[in-house]
Design a protein around this motif. Structure first.
Motif, mmCIF file in Angstrom:
data_model
loop_
_atom_site.group_PDB
_atom_site.id
_atom_site.type_symbol
_atom_site.label_atom_id
_atom_site.label_comp_id
_atom_site.label_asym_id
_atom_site.label_seq_id
_atom_site.Cartn_x
_atom_site.Cartn_y
_atom_site.Cartn_z
ATOM 1 N N THR A 12 44.654 53.033 47.009
ATOM 2 C CA THR A 12 45.126 51.984 46.095
ATOM 3 C C THR A 12 45.422 50.701 46.858
ATOM 4 O OG1 THR A 12 46.103 53.718 44.746
ATOM 5 C CG2 THR A 12 46.957 51.512 44.400
ATOM 6 N N ILE A 13 45.287 49.596 46.135
ATOM 7 C CA ILE A 13 45.657 48.285 46.678
ATOM 8 C C ILE A 13 47.046 47.927 46.141
ATOM 9 C CG2 ILE A 13 45.042 45.842 46.763
ATOM 10 C CD1 ILE A 13 42.105 47.066 45.900
ATOM 11 N N LEU A 14 47.958 47.681 47.049
ATOM 12 C CA LEU A 14 49.306 47.255 46.653
ATOM 13 C C LEU A 14 49.314 45.735 46.538
ATOM 14 C CD1 LEU A 14 52.417 47.521 46.308
ATOM 15 C CD2 LEU A 14 52.578 47.581 48.814
ATOM 16 N N ILE A 15 49.782 45.233 45.395
ATOM 17 C CA ILE A 15 49.851 43.779 45.202
ATOM 18 C C ILE A 15 51.316 43.394 45.051
ATOM 19 C CG2 ILE A 15 49.056 41.824 43.837
ATOM 20 C CD1 ILE A 15 46.690 43.397 42.949
ATOM 21 N N THR A 16 51.860 42.780 46.098
ATOM 22 C CA THR A 16 53.260 42.333 45.993
ATOM 23 C C THR A 16 53.272 41.005 45.233
ATOM 24 O OG1 THR A 16 53.411 40.916 47.941
ATOM 25 C CG2 THR A 16 53.640 43.305 48.318
ATOM 26 N N GLY A 17 54.235 40.810 44.385
ATOM 27 C CA GLY A 17 54.280 39.582 43.591
ATOM 28 C C GLY A 17 53.125 39.521 42.599
ATOM 29 N N GLY A 18 52.644 40.680 42.210
ATOM 30 C CA GLY A 18 51.456 40.744 41.346
ATOM 31 C C GLY A 18 51.717 40.366 39.899
ATOM 32 N N ALA A 19 52.984 40.131 39.545
ATOM 33 C CA ALA A 19 53.280 39.697 38.174
ATOM 34 C C ALA A 19 53.392 38.176 38.083
ATOM 35 C CB ALA A 19 54.565 40.365 37.669
ATOM 36 N N GLY A 20 53.120 37.511 39.198
ATOM 37 C CA GLY A 20 53.132 36.043 39.194
ATOM 38 C C GLY A 20 51.777 35.476 38.779
ATOM 39 N N TYR A 21 51.666 34.171 38.918
ATOM 40 C CA TYR A 21 50.486 33.458 38.397
ATOM 41 C C TYR A 21 49.180 33.909 39.074
ATOM 42 C CZ TYR A 21 47.486 29.273 37.805
ATOM 43 O OH TYR A 21 46.465 28.397 37.570
ATOM 44 N N ILE A 22 49.083 33.734 40.381
ATOM 45 C CA ILE A 22 47.823 34.085 41.053
ATOM 46 C C ILE A 22 47.718 35.605 41.210
ATOM 47 C CG2 ILE A 22 46.366 33.676 43.085
ATOM 48 C CD1 ILE A 22 48.002 31.061 43.535
ATOM 49 N N GLY A 23 48.850 36.248 41.466
ATOM 50 C CA GLY A 23 48.868 37.703 41.640
ATOM 51 C C GLY A 23 48.350 38.438 40.417
ATOM 52 N N SER A 24 48.760 38.000 39.238
ATOM 53 C CA SER A 24 48.350 38.722 38.023
ATOM 54 C C SER A 24 46.861 38.539 37.751
ATOM 55 C CB SER A 24 49.185 38.269 36.815
ATOM 56 O OG SER A 24 49.031 36.878 36.603
ATOM 57 N N HIS A 25 46.322 37.363 38.068
ATOM 58 C CA HIS A 25 44.874 37.172 37.896
ATOM 59 C C HIS A 25 44.097 38.046 38.887
ATOM 60 C CE1 HIS A 25 46.160 33.689 35.547
ATOM 61 N NE2 HIS A 25 44.936 33.634 35.066
ATOM 62 N N THR A 26 44.645 38.197 40.082
ATOM 63 C CA THR A 26 43.981 39.027 41.086
ATOM 64 C C THR A 26 44.058 40.508 40.693
ATOM 65 O OG1 THR A 26 44.573 37.388 42.751
ATOM 66 C CG2 THR A 26 43.917 39.553 43.560
ATOM 67 N N ALA A 27 45.230 40.923 40.205
ATOM 68 C CA ALA A 27 45.387 42.320 39.769
ATOM 69 C C ALA A 27 44.408 42.632 38.640
ATOM 70 C CB ALA A 27 46.825 42.560 39.314
ATOM 71 N N ARG A 28 44.294 41.697 37.699
ATOM 72 C CA ARG A 28 43.383 41.904 36.569
ATOM 73 C C ARG A 28 41.933 42.024 37.051
ATOM 74 N NH1 ARG A 28 42.768 39.999 30.891
ATOM 75 N NH2 ARG A 28 45.034 39.917 30.855
ATOM 76 N N LEU A 29 41.542 41.127 37.956
ATOM 77 C CA LEU A 29 40.155 41.154 38.445
ATOM 78 C C LEU A 29 39.868 42.472 39.174
ATOM 79 C CD1 LEU A 29 37.405 39.832 38.993
ATOM 80 C CD2 LEU A 29 38.403 38.735 41.001
ATOM 81 N N LEU A 30 40.797 42.906 40.011
ATOM 82 C CA LEU A 30 40.570 44.142 40.760
ATOM 83 C C LEU A 30 40.428 45.335 39.817
ATOM 84 C CD1 LEU A 30 42.963 43.472 43.750
ATOM 85 C CD2 LEU A 30 40.524 44.012 43.959
ATOM 86 N N THR A 31 41.249 45.384 38.774
ATOM 87 C CA THR A 31 41.128 46.514 37.836
ATOM 88 C C THR A 31 39.812 46.422 37.066
ATOM 89 O OG1 THR A 31 42.494 45.358 36.243
ATOM 90 C CG2 THR A 31 43.592 46.994 37.558
ATOM 91 N N GLU A 32 39.400 45.191 36.736
ATOM 92 C CA GLU A 32 38.096 45.034 36.058
ATOM 93 C C GLU A 32 36.954 45.527 36.950
ATOM 94 O OE1 GLU A 32 39.368 41.173 33.307
ATOM 95 O OE2 GLU A 32 38.138 40.855 35.077
ATOM 96 N N LEU A 33 37.158 45.424 38.260
ATOM 97 C CA LEU A 33 36.134 45.885 39.202
ATOM 98 C C LEU A 33 36.249 47.385 39.484
ATOM 99 C CD1 LEU A 33 36.288 42.899 41.736
ATOM 100 C CD2 LEU A 33 34.422 43.414 40.138
ATOM 101 N N GLY A 34 37.199 48.027 38.815
ATOM 102 C CA GLY A 34 37.343 49.468 38.958
ATOM 103 C C GLY A 34 38.181 49.896 40.150
ATOM 104 N N ARG A 35 38.897 48.945 40.763
ATOM 105 C CA ARG A 35 39.740 49.318 41.905
ATOM 106 C C ARG A 35 41.101 49.795 41.400
ATOM 107 N NH1 ARG A 35 37.810 46.082 46.411
ATOM 108 N NH2 ARG A 35 35.693 45.495 45.848
#
Ligand code: UD1
Length: 326
Positions: free
Chosen positions: A2-25
């Motif tokens: 798994t990829i741990l995303i610290t601060g993933g509920a913030g502006y850039i973090g949440s877009h990155t989290a969304r993209l990674l899940t869309e890519l199946g990560r």
């Protein structure tokens, strides 16, 4: 793994989290929610906690079998950093050191760090490449430079890192359901949107007597979804054995405040009330990236232009005038 995303509920973090899940990560977010939003994450796994809490970080690493980290968690208000410096050093620097200690204890050795072009301060020339001197002009920028130095030194402890120096992140997710909360920032694009939607009467243009083509300041606006993609490329680079790296993330294109205003009026078909005020202290005339390294080493380039930045931000704010519900 798994990829741990610290601060993933913030502006850039949440877009990155969304993209990674869309890519199946597989992704897990660690966020205090002090300045982040649960609603930015939909059904992505969220652990509410602090990166400085080593017990929590250790538990998350083991439970999710974390293999790499994207580290966004930090305070980012330049003005606030000058009046509350200790809070910024504690939250951005000391907590990052604690996080890396926990990661290494749990054999997590790859990290992508959210840095900022603010580390260059007022650069001597633009475009700015990564060899430009690091001369932070705020506590915020200093904390980013400090963590970069610390991560570089941590190579010796077995950590490899990519530090991404973002230029001006802007825009929103194409779905219109994720974006930046204008109550939490004074950056240009959210302020422009505030004016368009009547939450502020007029845009203050901070100076039109700069030595630029139209007299207003020039910056490099990069779409948040392109930024998210830069993190994916950085992770893949590290996973394939890439060495530690510091990289600009910008489009290479300078845009003036007046050009951005004109684009806003063209995209939205609405007049943007504005008035010229004095210069804002500390604003350099022109800052935009030389993105050569990012292209050559990570194969990244921005694919979204200013029009898309404005139209996506407009869509988000139109649908969510009050941002996310707390
Ligand atoms: C700011 C931060 C920087 C941070 C970056 C991204 C400062 C001095 N710098 O950069 O550390 O990394 O955000 O979050 O705060 N402008 C107006 N009117 C406004 C707002 C902005 O004219 O109401 C102008 C500014 O003068 C500037 C441009 O718009 O020329 C962009 O401003 P802003 O969005 O605040 O970003 P930066 O100052 O480039």
């Amino acid at each position: 793994m798994t990829i741990l995303i610290t601060g993933g509920a913030g502006y850039i973090g949440s877009h990155t989290a969304r993209l990674l899940t869309e890519l199946g990560r597989d992704v897990v977010v660690l966020d205090t929610l002090e300045r982040g939003y649960r609603d930015a994450l939909n059904d992505i796994d969220l652990v509410v906690g602090d990166i400085a809490d080593q017990r929590t970080v250790g538990k998350v690493c083991r439970k999710y079998r974390v293999e790499s980290v994207i580290h966004f968690a930090a305070y980012k208000a330049v003005g606030e950093s000058m009046t509350e410096p200790l809070r910024y050093y504690q939250n951005n620097v000391a907590a990052s050191i604690s996080l890396v200690e926990s990661l290494l204890e749990n054999e997590v050795t790859r990290i992508v760090f959210s840095s900022s072009a603010a580390v260059y301060g007022t650069p001597d020339t633009a475009p700015v490449n990564e060899d430009a001197p690091v001369r932070p002009e705020s506590v915020y920028a200093q904390t980013k430079a400090d963590v970069e130095r610390f991560l570089g030194a941590s190579d010796a402890a077995g950590l490899t890192s990519v530090c991404l120096r973002y230029f001006n992140a802007a825009g929103a997710h194409e779905s219109g359901d994720m974006g930046e909360d204008w109550s939490a920032t004074e950056n240009l694009v959210p302020v422009v949107m505030k004016v368009l939607f009547g939450a502020q009467t007029s845009l203050e243009v901070f100076g039109d007597d700069y030595p630029t083509a139209d007299g207003s300041c020039v910056r490099d606006y990069v779409h948040v979804s392109d930024l998210a993609d830069a993190h994916v490329k950085a992770l893949d680079y590290l996973a394939s054995g890439g060495k530690s790296l510091i990289c600009n993330v910008g489009t290479g294109q300078g845009t003036s405040v007046k050009q951005l205003m004109a684009m806003t009026e063209s995209v939205t078909g609405r007049a943007l009330p504005h008035h010229i005020t004095g210069r804002r202290a500390g604003d350099p005339a022109a800052v935009f990236a030389d993105p050569t390294l990012m292209r050559a080493v990570l194969g990244w380039r921005a694919t979204r232009d200013l029009r898309e930045i404005i139209s996506s931000a407009y869509r988000w704010h139109e649908r969510h005038p009050d941002g996310y519900d707390r």
